[in-house]
Design a protein around this motif. Sequence first.
Motif, PDB file in Angstrom:
ATOM      1  N   LEU A 440       0.812  -1.216   0.000  1.00 52.59           N
ATOM      2  CA  LEU A 440       0.000   0.000   0.000  1.00 52.59           C
ATOM      3  C   LEU A 440       0.846   1.267   0.000  1.00 52.59           C
ATOM      4  O   LEU A 440       0.304   2.376   0.004  1.00 52.59           O
ATOM      5  N   ARG A 441       2.169   1.119   0.023  1.00 50.98           N
ATOM      6  CA  ARG A 441       3.034   2.273  -0.146  1.00 50.98           C
ATOM      7  C   ARG A 441       2.893   2.874  -1.540  1.00 50.98           C
ATOM      8  O   ARG A 441       3.161   4.043  -1.762  1.00 50.98           O
ATOM      9  N   ASN A 442       2.505   2.044  -2.465  1.00 52.30           N
ATOM     10  CA  ASN A 442       2.324   2.478  -3.839  1.00 52.30           C
ATOM     11  C   ASN A 442       1.311   3.622  -3.876  1.00 52.30           C
ATOM     12  O   ASN A 442       0.196   3.509  -3.372  1.00 52.30           O
ATOM     13  N   SER A 443       1.706   4.734  -4.501  1.00 51.33           N
ATOM     14  CA  SER A 443       0.832   5.911  -4.534  1.00 51.33           C
ATOM     15  C   SER A 443      -0.477   5.637  -5.251  1.00 51.33           C
ATOM     16  O   SER A 443      -1.456   6.363  -5.092  1.00 51.33           O
ATOM     17  N   LYS A 444      -0.498   4.606  -6.033  1.00 51.66           N
ATOM     18  CA  LYS A 444      -1.728   4.205  -6.718  1.00 51.66           C
ATOM     19  C   LYS A 444      -2.834   3.897  -5.715  1.00 51.66           C
ATOM     20  O   LYS A 444      -4.027   4.064  -6.007  1.00 51.66           O
ATOM     21  N   TYR A 445      -2.409   3.453  -4.523  1.00 52.39           N
ATOM     22  CA  TYR A 445      -3.381   3.050  -3.501  1.00 52.39           C
ATOM     23  C   TYR A 445      -3.417   4.050  -2.342  1.00 52.39           C
ATOM     24  O   TYR A 445      -3.621   3.665  -1.191  1.00 52.39           O
ATOM     25  N   ILE A 446      -3.237   5.302  -2.660  1.00 54.22           N
ATOM     26  CA  ILE A 446      -3.146   6.320  -1.618  1.00 54.22           C
ATOM     27  C   ILE A 446      -4.422   6.420  -0.790  1.00 54.22           C
ATOM     28  O   ILE A 446      -4.403   6.824   0.368  1.00 54.22           O
ATOM     29  N   ASN A 447      -5.559   6.041  -1.388  1.00 51.96           N
ATOM     30  CA  ASN A 447      -6.839   6.165  -0.684  1.00 51.96           C
ATOM     31  C   ASN A 447      -7.222   4.893   0.064  1.00 51.96           C
ATOM     32  O   ASN A 447      -8.302   4.820   0.656  1.00 51.96           O
ATOM     33  N   LEU A 448      -6.366   3.894  -0.006  1.00 49.12           N
ATOM     34  CA  LEU A 448      -6.661   2.648   0.703  1.00 49.12           C
ATOM     35  C   LEU A 448      -6.054   2.680   2.113  1.00 49.12           C
ATOM     36  O   LEU A 448      -4.930   3.115   2.300  1.00 49.12           O
ATOM     37  N   ASN A 449      -6.839   2.218   3.057  1.00 54.03           N
ATOM     38  CA  ASN A 449      -6.387   2.120   4.447  1.00 54.03           C
ATOM     39  C   ASN A 449      -6.512   0.660   4.898  1.00 54.03           C
ATOM     40  O   ASN A 449      -7.126  -0.163   4.205  1.00 54.03           O
TER      41      ASN A 449
END
Length: 834
Positions: A440-449
């Motif tokens: 989830l470090r990937n900026s693609k998943y910035i909205n994932l928690n």
Amino acid sequence: MRRILAFFRLFFVSLAVFCTASSVFGKDHIHTVVRKKLKVGYYENEAFQEGASDGAVKSGYAYEYLQKVSSLTGWQYEYVYGSWAEVYSAFLRGDVDLLAGLGYSASRLPYMNYPDYPMGYESYYLFVRSKETSITRDAETLRGKKIGTIPGLLQDAIGTWLADRNIKSEIVVFEDVYQRDVALEQGDIDAFIGEGSSVSVNEFNKPLLKIASVNMYLCVSKNRSDILKELNMALSELDSNDPFYVNRLSEKYFSSSALTVRISPAEHEWLDNHDNTLRVGYMDNFLPYCGTDSKGNAAGILVDAMEVGFKKIKANHEIKITYQPFQNAEDMVTAIHNHDIDVIFPVSNNVYYMEQNDLFKSKEVITSAMNLVYLNKMDEDTTATIAINRHNQIQYDYAQTNLPDSKMILYDSVSECLDAVNSGHAGCAILSGLRASVLLRNSKYINLNYIELPASTTKCFGVSTHNLGVLSLLDRALNTLDSKDTLTFTYKYLENESVYTVREFIKRHQALVFYICAILFTVVLIAVEIFISKNQKEKLYFKFAYKDSLTGAFNRRAYEEDVMAFENQKNQKYVCVSMDLNGLKKVNDDLGHLAGDELIKNAYILIAEAFGKYGKIYRTGGDEYSAFLKTDEETFGNAKLKLDELCKAWKGTYSNDLCVSVGAAFSTEAETGVLMDLWKLADKRMYDAKSEHYRKSGMDRRGQNDAHKTLCSMYTKILKINLTEDSYQIINMDIDEQTVEKGFANRISTWLSDFGTSGQVHPEDLKGYKEKTDLKYMQDYFCSGKKNLTIFYRRKFGNEYKRAMMQIVPAPDYEPNFQSLFLYVNNVKSVDDN
């Protein structure tokens, strides 16, 4: 005004805590002065008892067990060193109070006291040279052979075993296990009998067959029967509160014994039938657990666990391990049943799933948390649908077991699962805790928690139910691994997961790139936000890996790595500092662990304020700190004075006393050039400082001890009683008085009553004695404000009666609703029975 009111509230709360603390300290003086100092026989035995000399660092199964007993009884130990034969003889003479590791034997009962609970279980094995062929499991092959042993049960066991089989062998007795082991290595004996758990692992010996099994005990000298009851009470408490303590202790110290690491004949047979090769199938793209690196080689915890574990076990030939990657679990299971591979990884510890797939699981390799990944915020619909990787059987099984009401949507990869959650096509996904934070470090998943789920998962190896030889071999290798090993393996793979690159960003967000020039400022802000988020997570990983959670100091792992790195930087001036917080146990016992935590945290704050600008501060143990300081002796001396001043001025919420013992060793003293020698010197100086601190602060305790001895010489019985709770504490009393025949009972009212009716009180005095020792009478007597209840009576001693005086007075903590008092009994003189 609010600040003034807050100040006064804080002042009065602190004052109340201080008064409470003073009261608690006062109550516990009784326990402090009666703390026993016992002599413990201590002999050198690898893994069982190590450090059998003054100043040596002690460790081992028995040493840790002794410390556990001390924590429950309050005993202090004086170690008596020697060989096994020497300390055993001293124990039998009564020169030693306690001796650990004694097996049970009825013949020993007249000479020692056994407690109710064993300290462990021991099996005795016959060991021979590793290349020995003339001695086999057939007992007849021992006829005429020389068999080494040490005195005691081992000698009895081999003698009995040989006699039962009518085998005549020469028994050679050695003073200690070192002499015995060397004799086998040099060929002076043909075999020896030893404990299976503690015989050293080396190339010269191998276990051949079990001779006997016994429970082993921490035994008490016949001269010290007074402490047997205390030991039994402590061991009963340990058994109730932590019934698996000795099992964990055994796993900690005996996992790498000669028995556990030496491959069995059945395992050798399996290896011989498979060209000493173990074929391992693994799930690809599943780091840090397993995967393939950029060079096409297997990587991950799988490889490290196999290499380290199989390197420790003893085989006749080198074991070759080959790896084959698989993209899904179904193909991997098919391959193992087709005999294309011998082992698969990972599988879960779900026994039902293993049975359905005709597999057996190995000992666990690693246990990790599971995280629920969701978009933005959680609500009641988040777990309605779950994105599951169809090729990850562990993930599927976890969801089915722990989220049975959720609808599972299957995808072909973990990235597709995350994309589904990111786009709203699935409410959530499940990821291993070791993977979620990195993916989830990937900026693609910035909205994932993500949040941690209650249930964790355990990763194991799987083998076919028709291939049991390899399962035994795997478990043997895994048994050699410490539980911390797999976590250590993990760290180097966490950073190797893919990061969302600029090229990928441009490819996936062409429209955004098109408008970059027009909205440059906005893009910069977004980039900064992504950077900050990423940096915060990296700091979090660093914090968990290298920082102590309670104090914020660097932890022991950081300390050990820095010690290794510092070996290459020893050409500059530096100071090794060892520190220990004084009095922590007493604060924990008297004021509770919140007060203890306050001391630990504030000790670090003061140490950091004094030394922090010169180097790193580490918390290396519960109340232990260390520091590398790049400075000279004069500067360190000034910093040490500053620390002393800070400690004296410190005032806390629960306690107002904080003292740190400090020992330092300077680079100019490094005669050997070995950094660890400096640390040993710093440790020694710290313990010297600690001893001096307790010597000075112990002056009052010695005075109290003298007062206690004086009281004990005046009164034959001293109790602290509580009429409200109908209870008592024994401060001084002859052990002969603590018998049922003399009324001894668990309640003070029952004890006093039964003492009178048991014939101990003269018949003419019995009525008055029973009236005044009645619980209700005493409660009303002291509630009326009276300060002293004196009872004269005659009590029986042998065939005569002696006058006795019982005095009961309120204790300092007496309250009408908490009637705490002291009871004293003094025998006056003999009188005629008539």
